[in-house]
Motif scaffolding. Sequence first.
Motif, PDB file in Angstrom:
ATOM      1  N   CYS A   1       0.855  -1.180   0.000  1.00  0.00           N
ATOM      2  CA  CYS A   1       0.000   0.000   0.000  1.00  0.00           C
ATOM      3  C   CYS A   1       0.893   1.232   0.000  1.00  0.00           C
ATOM      4  O   CYS A   1       1.654   1.449   0.941  1.00  0.00           O
ATOM      5  CB  CYS A   1      -0.906   0.003   1.241  1.00  0.00           C
ATOM      6  SG  CYS A   1      -1.937   1.476   1.363  1.00  0.00           S
TER       7      CYS A   1
ATOM      8  N   ALA B   1      -3.222   6.109  10.460  1.00  0.00           N
ATOM      9  CA  ALA B   1      -3.766   4.915  11.129  1.00  0.00           C
ATOM     10  C   ALA B   1      -4.920   4.322  10.327  1.00  0.00           C
ATOM     11  O   ALA B   1      -5.041   3.096  10.209  1.00  0.00           O
ATOM     12  CB  ALA B   1      -4.218   5.269  12.548  1.00  0.00           C
ATOM     13  N   ALA B   2      -5.754   5.171   9.750  1.00  0.00           N
ATOM     14  CA  ALA B   2      -6.889   4.681   8.951  1.00  0.00           C
ATOM     15  C   ALA B   2      -6.402   3.989   7.682  1.00  0.00           C
ATOM     16  O   ALA B   2      -6.977   2.980   7.264  1.00  0.00           O
ATOM     17  CB  ALA B   2      -7.828   5.838   8.611  1.00  0.00           C
TER      18      ALA B   2
ATOM     19  N   SER C   1      -3.544   2.421   7.437  1.00  0.00           N
ATOM     20  CA  SER C   1      -2.995   1.159   7.919  1.00  0.00           C
ATOM     21  C   SER C   1      -4.096   0.128   8.141  1.00  0.00           C
ATOM     22  O   SER C   1      -3.955  -1.041   7.760  1.00  0.00           O
ATOM     23  CB  SER C   1      -2.215   1.396   9.210  1.00  0.00           C
ATOM     24  OG  SER C   1      -1.601   0.208   9.639  1.00  0.00           O
ATOM     25  N   THR C   2      -5.199   0.557   8.720  1.00  0.00           N
ATOM     26  CA  THR C   2      -6.342  -0.336   8.938  1.00  0.00           C
ATOM     27  C   THR C   2      -6.931  -0.799   7.604  1.00  0.00           C
ATOM     28  O   THR C   2      -7.224  -1.985   7.420  1.00  0.00           O
ATOM     29  CB  THR C   2      -7.418   0.376   9.785  1.00  0.00           C
ATOM     30  OG1 THR C   2      -6.845   0.696  11.057  1.00  0.00           O
ATOM     31  CG2 THR C   2      -8.646  -0.489   9.980  1.00  0.00           C
ATOM     32  N   ALA C   3      -7.096   0.137   6.667  1.00  0.00           N
ATOM     33  CA  ALA C   3      -7.640  -0.212   5.349  1.00  0.00           C
ATOM     34  C   ALA C   3      -6.697  -1.161   4.621  1.00  0.00           C
ATOM     35  O   ALA C   3      -7.146  -2.128   3.990  1.00  0.00           O
ATOM     36  CB  ALA C   3      -7.875   1.056   4.523  1.00  0.00           C
TER      37      ALA C   3
ATOM     38  N   ALA D   1      -4.612  -3.312   5.901  1.00  0.00           N
ATOM     39  CA  ALA D   1      -4.720  -4.644   6.516  1.00  0.00           C
ATOM     40  C   ALA D   1      -5.965  -5.358   6.000  1.00  0.00           C
ATOM     41  O   ALA D   1      -5.916  -6.548   5.679  1.00  0.00           O
ATOM     42  CB  ALA D   1      -4.752  -4.529   8.034  1.00  0.00           C
ATOM     43  N   ALA D   2      -7.079  -4.629   5.895  1.00  0.00           N
ATOM     44  CA  ALA D   2      -8.322  -5.227   5.386  1.00  0.00           C
ATOM     45  C   ALA D   2      -8.185  -5.639   3.922  1.00  0.00           C
ATOM     46  O   ALA D   2      -8.858  -6.569   3.469  1.00  0.00           O
ATOM     47  CB  ALA D   2      -9.480  -4.245   5.554  1.00  0.00           C
TER      48      ALA D   2
END
Length: 149
Positions: free
Chosen positions: A80, A102-103, A105-107, A109-110
């Motif tokens: 990413c 952080a958002a 990073s979360t996206a 991972a998903a």
Amino acid sequence: MDLVIRKLTENDFAQWKALWIDYLDFYVSEVTDEVTQTTFKRLLAEDEPMYCLVAEHQGALIGLVHFICHRSTWTTGDYCYLQDLFVSASGRKQGTGRALIAAVSTAAAALNCSKVYWMTRENNYRARTLYDQVATKTDFIQYRVAQSS
């Protein structure tokens, strides 16, 4: 600060464009209106590997982050690339940039990405203060070959 991080919507165009222009101005850069329009359409398209999250405070967009997922020869998961991160003056020093990273990073991972990475100018000290807290600086140097298009 009452901050909401969410996906970009079609109704966000005017506010997104204002942030986008401010971001380009920060980097002393310009793109054509065609590029701006195409980028916005790509960020909204379900079949594109480009994404945009925005930071909203009291109905106003105060930050944006664009990221692109792409294949890697080094992993089975995608990488990413956090391409653009911008926070307006009113959103700075409020945790907005940190929340957007952080958002992403979360996206990522998903989306089964194995890493998130980005670049910045060496003299972007304000941003680098945050980046040094949330990521590891590498020793890679970027090279470019200009292409016409």
